[in-house]
Design a protein around this motif. Structure first.
Motif, PDB file in Angstrom:
ATOM      1  N   ARG A   9     127.657  34.892 -12.386  1.00 54.86           N
ATOM      2  CA  ARG A   9     128.064  34.585 -13.771  1.00 54.86           C
ATOM      3  C   ARG A   9     128.675  35.802 -14.443  1.00 54.86           C
ATOM      4  N   LYS A  12     132.125  36.233 -13.281  1.00 54.90           N
ATOM      5  CA  LYS A  12     132.998  35.233 -13.916  1.00 54.90           C
ATOM      6  C   LYS A  12     133.336  35.661 -15.336  1.00 54.90           C
ATOM      7  N   ASP A  50     127.986  21.843 -17.708  1.00 49.52           N
ATOM      8  CA  ASP A  50     128.533  22.504 -16.509  1.00 49.52           C
ATOM      9  C   ASP A  50     129.873  23.193 -16.746  1.00 49.52           C
ATOM     10  N   CYS A  53     131.448  25.699 -14.309  1.00 45.65           N
ATOM     11  CA  CYS A  53     132.198  25.224 -13.146  1.00 45.65           C
ATOM     12  C   CYS A  53     133.700  25.159 -13.409  1.00 45.65           C
ATOM     13  N   ARG A  54     134.091  25.259 -14.655  1.00 48.27           N
ATOM     14  CA  ARG A  54     135.520  25.217 -14.984  1.00 48.27           C
ATOM     15  C   ARG A  54     136.193  26.506 -14.533  1.00 48.27           C
ATOM     16  N   SER A  55     137.510  26.446 -14.402  1.00 49.40           N
ATOM     17  CA  SER A  55     138.249  27.625 -13.956  1.00 49.40           C
ATOM     18  C   SER A  55     138.196  28.722 -15.014  1.00 49.40           C
TER      19      SER A  55
END
Length: 69
Positions: A9, A12, A50, A53-55
């Motif tokens: 995470r 990201k 969620d 989970c997206r780009s």
């Protein structure tokens, strides 16, 4: 949340911060403030809907869009 999930995470979030800075032509520190002060950050971080989970590009665009509104 286990350590490996937290690391993924954080990686990201780092990519999202870089995208925000690049798209907005701002310093990384400003982009970091945009991410962490965004109402979407809590939703992303706690796993609601969620969004994690997206780009990265989608999330960066949403953070920017919500910051402007």
């Amino acid at each position: 949340m286990d350590k490996s999930t937290r690391i993924l995470r954080d990686m990201k979030y780092a990519r999202i911060i870089e995208l925000i800075a690049e798209k907005q032509h701002i310093a990384l520190e400003e982009a970091m403030d945009m991410l962490y002060s965004s109402p979407l950050f809590e939703i992303i971080d706690d796993g609601t809907a969620d969004l994690i989970c997206r780009s990265d590009i989608y999330l960066a665009d949403e953070i920017i869009r919500n910051h402007i509104l």
